[in-house]
Design a protein around this motif. Sequence first.
Motif, short mmCIF file in Angstrom:
data_model
loop_
_atom_site.label_atom_id
_atom_site.label_comp_id
_atom_site.label_asym_id
_atom_site.label_seq_id
_atom_site.Cartn_x
_atom_site.Cartn_y
_atom_site.Cartn_z
N GLY A 1 -5.41 13.48 7.42
CA GLY A 1 -4.38 12.84 6.60
C GLY A 1 -3.08 13.36 7.09
O GLY A 1 -2.86 13.33 8.22
N GLY A 2 -1.98 13.11 6.20
CA GLY A 2 -0.65 13.46 6.40
C GLY A 2 0.19 12.09 7.11
O GLY A 2 1.45 12.26 6.85
N CYS A 3 -0.45 10.90 7.36
CA CYS A 3 0.27 9.61 7.50
C CYS A 3 -0.63 8.59 7.22
O CYS A 3 -1.93 8.76 7.19
CB CYS A 3 0.76 9.77 9.02
SG CYS A 3 2.29 8.88 9.23
N GLY A 4 -0.02 7.48 7.18
CA GLY A 4 -1.17 6.34 6.65
C GLY A 4 -1.36 6.29 5.51
O GLY A 4 -0.79 7.34 4.65
N GLY A 5 -2.32 5.43 5.00
CA GLY A 5 -2.68 5.68 3.65
C GLY A 5 -1.32 5.41 2.55
O GLY A 5 -0.40 4.64 3.08
N ILE A 6 -1.28 5.85 1.44
CA ILE A 6 -0.31 5.69 0.54
C ILE A 6 0.65 7.13 0.47
O ILE A 6 -0.17 8.14 0.59
CB ILE A 6 -0.78 5.38 -0.73
CG1 ILE A 6 -1.85 6.22 -1.30
CG2 ILE A 6 -1.37 3.97 -1.00
CD1 ILE A 6 -2.18 6.01 -2.87
N ARG A 7 2.03 7.04 0.18
CA ARG A 7 2.55 8.10 0.08
C ARG A 7 1.83 9.20 -0.96
O ARG A 7 2.02 10.56 -0.58
CB ARG A 7 4.14 7.69 -0.22
CG ARG A 7 4.83 6.99 0.59
CD ARG A 7 4.74 7.45 2.18
NE ARG A 7 5.32 6.57 3.04
CZ ARG A 7 6.77 6.61 3.39
NH1 ARG A 7 7.93 7.39 2.55
NH2 ARG A 7 7.20 5.77 4.26
N GLN A 8 1.18 8.80 -1.80
CA GLN A 8 0.78 10.11 -2.67
C GLN A 8 -0.48 10.60 -2.18
O GLN A 8 -0.43 11.95 -2.52
CB GLN A 8 0.35 9.31 -4.09
CG GLN A 8 1.20 8.49 -5.11
CD GLN A 8 1.54 7.20 -4.54
OE1 GLN A 8 1.38 6.86 -3.48
NE2 GLN A 8 1.75 6.50 -5.86
N ASP A 9 -0.94 10.10 -1.11
CA ASP A 9 -1.96 10.95 -0.40
C ASP A 9 -1.28 12.17 0.41
O ASP A 9 -1.68 13.21 0.46
CB ASP A 9 -2.76 10.03 0.78
CG ASP A 9 -3.72 9.17 0.07
OD1 ASP A 9 -4.14 9.45 -1.16
OD2 ASP A 9 -4.00 8.01 0.78
N SER A 10 -0.21 11.87 1.00
CA SER A 10 0.46 12.97 1.72
C SER A 10 1.08 13.90 0.78
O SER A 10 1.13 15.08 1.03
CB SER A 10 1.60 12.23 2.52
OG SER A 10 1.16 11.60 3.58
N GLU A 11 1.56 13.53 -0.47
CA GLU A 11 2.09 14.44 -1.49
C GLU A 11 0.90 15.31 -1.92
O GLU A 11 1.03 16.60 -2.30
CB GLU A 11 2.85 13.74 -2.56
CG GLU A 11 4.08 13.07 -1.92
CD GLU A 11 4.54 12.02 -3.12
OE1 GLU A 11 4.13 11.88 -4.09
OE2 GLU A 11 5.68 11.37 -2.80
N LYS B 1 0.54 19.65 -1.59
CA LYS B 1 0.23 20.59 -2.50
C LYS B 1 -0.90 21.28 -2.33
O LYS B 1 -1.10 22.59 -2.59
CB LYS B 1 -0.15 19.89 -3.99
CG LYS B 1 1.23 19.20 -4.72
CD LYS B 1 0.55 18.55 -5.91
CE LYS B 1 1.65 17.60 -6.61
NZ LYS B 1 1.40 17.20 -7.91
N LEU B 2 -1.84 20.87 -1.77
CA LEU B 2 -3.19 21.43 -1.42
C LEU B 2 -3.08 22.36 -0.08
O LEU B 2 -3.54 23.82 -0.51
CB LEU B 2 -4.23 20.44 -0.97
CG LEU B 2 -5.53 20.91 -0.64
CD1 LEU B 2 -6.47 21.50 -1.89
CD2 LEU B 2 -6.41 20.07 0.24
N LEU B 3 -2.09 21.99 0.71
CA LEU B 3 -1.90 23.04 1.58
C LEU B 3 -0.97 24.10 1.46
O LEU B 3 -1.14 25.10 1.84
CB LEU B 3 -1.32 22.22 2.99
CG LEU B 3 -2.24 21.19 3.73
CD1 LEU B 3 -1.39 20.37 4.60
CD2 LEU B 3 -3.33 21.92 4.39
#
Length: 541
Positions: free
Chosen positions: A201-211, A215-217
């Motif tokens: 993760g961290g890039c690509g996908g939707i911005r909510q994925d990165s947000e 939180k998880l990290l």
Amino acid sequence: MSSSQHHKKLLKINASDNVAVALVDLMAKEVLTLHGESITVLKDTPRKHKIALENFEKGDRIIMYGVLVGTAKLSIKKGEMLTVINITHKAEKVVKKTGSIDWEPPNIDKWKSRTFLGYHREDGQVGTENIWLFFPLVFCENRNIELLKDIFESELRPKQVSSHQMLLRGLINGQEPSTVLDDTQSNVFDNVDVRFITHSGGCGGIRQDSEGLAKLLAGYVNNPNVAGATVLSLGCQNLQIKIFKDALNTIAPNLKKPVLVYEQQQMGTVNDMLSIIIKDSFAEIKKANNITRKPAPLSKLTLGLECGGSDGFSGISANPTLGIVSDILVTLKGKAILAEFPELCGVEQELVNRCKNNDDAVKFLNLMKAFEQSLINVGSGFDMNPSPGNIKDGLLTDAMKSAGACKKGGNSPIEGVLDYGEYISKHGLHLLCTPGNDVESTTGLVGSGANIVLFTTGLGTPTGNPIAPVIKVASNTELKQKMPDIIDFETGAVIRGEKTIEDMGVELLEYIIEVASGNIKAKAHLLGQNDFIPWRKGGSV
């Protein structure tokens, strides 16, 4: 199981149930007596599967654990085995809290003064491990994390050659294969270990994925098992350093732990960057090694309650055993987290009524509804949750699986409801919105603050976690005998009627204290099973 009716071959879990569980393999034409009633087994029924205690017509309700778990797809005769051919998933619809649950806390006199040996943090949390954690904000940095892993592990950990390497070495050299291990090296540090996380993760996908990933990290950094962290960023990705730091500040505004952050696009060559990271990280790891285990009350434990590879016995042995432990711990003012929302489908009313405040009841129902709708939008649903392995071993519908799975949470009031990535902040039992996927759920439990995970299984699974011990609790003795390298604790004596759930819970809590104190290493840790998969919402059940 105080209301259960037990026969050495058959178990009716709740007085209102119209099906029973086969505790052993049943033969066709075998005549059994349960609660004074005669039942003729109509065909061979493997243990763990269910048989009808009455005649069903199409559409009739199937009741197990005292709740609706399905309906008959066609007529089923008394004594006939239930299958996916003759029953289908069905759960009660729940719209609001309708009452509260009477609960009598267990006697905790035995445990009040008990302690475990843990790593005390400045914020009052206590870890069961002392980990320096390396992770990337974006998948582009995975290779650099892997390079650091090779470098640090080769120097800080024993250079032990595995038995499989010795086997291959012998075959290559044309010699008798050897399984003698080279364990002459010892750890450089006694009180700290290094662990490494990579992800996609961290890039690509939707911005909510990165947000969500931020939180998880942040939760992993704040987890008491972590002494500090080295964080790698590329620079141009969606999950910017600021987003991660903001997430960390939200969870822990007064964080005292060292967190080293590096951005590759600001640092020149990989060689120069790695040299700086190694020097800085080693200096902090050396300081972290000065932290030693000291006594802490059991209230400092936060249990993640998880199951995977469940079977037809999980809901009557291993899961209720966790429920006893959870009830004891929350009475001691400790914390417990019950996850896997697809596996709470069908028991929502009980859980809603157990919520201490109505806002949490509403939050739970809203999260459940939104989660299931996201699955329906992609052509799935909670009813698709039972795996082929679950079904083969007697868990035929999602509601049937859920009715057993929720037993991990015991009977205590629910103090809070958390969305994925939210961090636990008060004592008591909490519900955490995760998928049923073992690793995504375990990943979320630890990100929400669990410093030890109890993981029940009937079929066996190697799942572990990079920073928290994962204790595997088998529902049956045969699994422990077949897979002793992955099973820590087994509850088969409950199935055989040799021990009560209460007795088994006390034994498990004693075992947990040993693991939390570092005296016993969880099997997943010994296997190096450091699984980390963040949940991208809407894409997993």
